[in-house]
Design a protein around this motif. Structure first.
Motif, PDB file in Angstrom:
ATOM      1  N   PRO A 101       0.861  -1.229   0.267  1.00 32.40           N
ATOM      2  CA  PRO A 101       0.121  -0.226  -0.163  1.00 32.40           C
ATOM      3  C   PRO A 101       0.953   1.118  -0.090  1.00 32.40           C
ATOM      4  N   GLY A 103     -11.508  -5.305  10.576  1.00 31.74           N
ATOM      5  CA  GLY A 103     -12.046  -5.061  13.005  1.00 31.74           C
ATOM      6  C   GLY A 103     -13.491  -5.750  13.423  1.00 31.74           C
ATOM      7  N   GLY A 131      -2.107  -2.386  -3.458  1.00 33.06           N
ATOM      8  CA  GLY A 131      -1.247  -1.628  -3.688  1.00 33.06           C
ATOM      9  C   GLY A 131      -0.579  -1.626  -5.847  1.00 33.06           C
ATOM     10  N   ALA A 142      -5.163  -4.791   2.237  1.00 31.58           N
ATOM     11  CA  ALA A 142      -5.082  -3.560   1.246  1.00 31.58           C
ATOM     12  C   ALA A 142      -4.507  -4.413   0.526  1.00 31.58           C
TER      13      ALA A 142
END
Ligand SMILES: Cc1cc2nc3c(=O)[nH]c(=O)nc-3n(C[C@H](O)[C@H](O)[C@H](O)COP(=O)(O)OP(=O)(O)OC[C@H]3O[C@@H](n4cnc5c(N)ncnc54)[C@H](O)[C@@H]3O)c2cc1C
Length: 476
Positions: free
Chosen positions: A145, A213, A163, A161
């Motif tokens: 990322p 989360g 990237g 993530a």
């Protein structure tokens, strides 16, 4: 801060006091931060107006996390996990107050197993530091990322993530073999495996990856590594329009090239880069930043071929090749600084990270132009063009324009879905995109995910107010 967080009931003072006292006795008062110290935990890199946590647990071990989730569950107090705080959707902001469990203190690289190309790490390891540690062993961890100097592996896994290198190597989730997680109530489990293959039971690792989360707090990650590619070359193609860039992307893939990164910047993005002092050819109104890796001979041949293709059929104004590592780093530094640089172009900015099938990039760029023209809202676009993931930014100066901005964003979301795309390629849903989820997911699919959430967290205490649209706001 220009996006309101959902209003959630805050825990009672009495419950908070009991949680604080019991936790202090279990993990030590020095690991609990309150007062002015919590102010850094009420925001991330999104535009969400957060609510400060009542206190922060500075966890340094899985036992600290487990104690927090056990005691908070018993008292009905919400818990928000946090890693580097670079998220773009408000995921780490505690919209209902309560406790933030900060995992930056779980920062050990426990093992790098060269023979099996596996690493075991804690969630607070900074992504760039992990790259360095792995590369020192001749190995490679591809997810990169653009926030990699500040974000952490736990946040990367929680948001799955991507990237620039995702184009060739995939996203974070493709490298997570297993993980340890603590669930509300304090139950702790290892989920997944350590081997490259394994199909035992449901794939709960994949469910936890990208769960933002909301299902469990990650305390250890078992990550797959690769051999480090021996040679990397970086090219820059300058174009007279962003549409020519879009066509060049298609031409590259038709010619059989899979660069490891293929980043696009439009005219507005170039303006931001020039404002930062970069000397970009004034004829250029868009550019492609492209990276190839592999064994030397194959890479040199590919560089020649790609250079000729960009010059020829794709109509590039100029193709430049980085001559050494420091030139390469400078090009990437400019790319990684783009998000903060674009912020300086207007008083307010909202950024979306939509994805369309690669063959529809040109269509999406046309839609963005049409939306900007119809609403009068200034846009600029850059991003991971190779995998169809574009960051469309909306810029404005006068607060009275906000209503038009909201309708422009809604139009972008609708266009993306109708082009066969998805609302978020890497930033997740969090707070900022929750209202748009029903554009992409049917009510049944949203309800199934809410059932899953209840299975992990029956009282809805872990990272509440994220992903799912607040009731009554799902019809946009
Ligand atoms: C300049 C800039 C560039 C960026 N470029 C990219 C990019 O190229 N690709 C990309 O994908 N993203 C990018 N991002 C977004 C962001 O950096 C990523 O989403 C990153 O993965 C967030 O990591 P973090 O450690 O900062 O997590 P945080 O922001 O702290 O948290 C993110 C989410 O993870 C949850 N979480 C954190 N730790 C844990 C844990 N231990 N257990 C369970 N849940 C947890 C939080 O509750 C929250 O929902 C960029 C952001 C910025 C500011």
């Amino acid at each position: 801060m220009i996006i309101a967080a959902p209003r959630l009931p805050r825990p009672s003072e009495a419950a908070l006091h009991r949680v604080r006292q019991t936790l202090a006795a279990r993990i030590g008062p020095s690991r609990i931060l309150d007062g002015d110290g919590v102010s850094a935990f009420g925001h991330d890199e999104s535009e969400v107006a957060g609510v400060l946590p009542d206190f922060v647990v500075l966890a340094e071990s899985e036992a600290h996390v487990a104690a927090t989730l056990e005691i908070a569950q018993a008292e009905g107090v919400p818990v928000t996990p946090r890693a580097g705080g670079t998220g773009r959707t408000g995921g780490a902001i505690p919209v209902g107050g309560g406790v933030v469990v900060a995992t930056a203190g779980l920062a050990r690289i426990k093992e790098i197993d060269r023979a099996n190309m596996v690493a075991v790490v804690e969630p607070g390891v900074v992504t760039r530091a992990f790259h360095d540690a792995v590369e020192a062993e001749g190995l490679f961890y591809p997810p990169d990322p653009n926030s990699l100097h500040n974000c952490m592996l736990g946040g990367n896994v929680a948001n799955n993530a991507g990237g620039p290198r995702a184009l060739k190597y995939g996203v974070t989730g493709d490298y997570v073999l297993g993980l340890r997680a603590v669930f509300m109530g304090g139950r702790t489990m290892f989920v997944g495996r350590r081997t490259p293959k394994g199909v035992t039971g449901y794939d709960l690792t994949s469910l936890l990856v990208g769960s933002e989360g909301t299902l469990g707090v990650l305390t250890e990650l078992t990550l797959r590594l690769r051999p480090k590619p021996p040679v990397v070359r970086t090219l820059l193609g300058l174009f007279d329009s962003v549409h020519a860039c879009g066509a060049a992307v298609t031409a590259l893939f038709h010619a059989g090239h899979v660069p490891r990164a293929l980043e696009l910047m439009d005219e507005g993005s170039l303006e931001a880069v020039r404002n930062q002092g970069a000397a970009v050819d004034p004829r250029a109104r868009a550019l492609l930043l492209l990276e190839l890796d592999g064994h030397e001979r194959a890479v040199e041949e590919a560089v020649d071929h790609v250079g000729n293709l960009l010059h020829g059929a794709a109509g590039s104004l100029e193709v430049l090749a980085a001559q050494d590592a420091s030139q390469r780093d400078r090009l990437w530094d400019a790319r990684r600084a783009l998000s903060p640089a674009t912020k300086k172009l207007a008083r307010f900015k909202l950024s979306e990270d939509v994805v369309v099938p690669r063959s529809r990039i040109a269509d999406l760029l046309r839609e963005v132009d049409a939306i900007s023209e119809a609403t009068g809202v200034r846009t600029l676009t850059y991003g991971h063009a190779g995998d169809g993931n574009l960051h469309v930014n909306f810029l404005w100066n006068d607060p009275s324009e906000r209503e038009r901005v909201d309708s422009a964003i809604l139009a972008l979301m609708r266009s993306t879905v109708s082009l066969g795309g998805t609302l978020s390629g890497e930033h997740g849903i969090g707070v900022t995109k929750a209202a748009y989820l029903p554009l992409e997911h049917t009510p049944e699919l949203v309800a199934l995910q809410e059932d899953l959430k209840r299975t992990f967290d029956p009282k809805g205490l872990l990272n509440p107010g994220k992903i799912f649209p607040s009731r009554g706001h799902g019809s946009c």
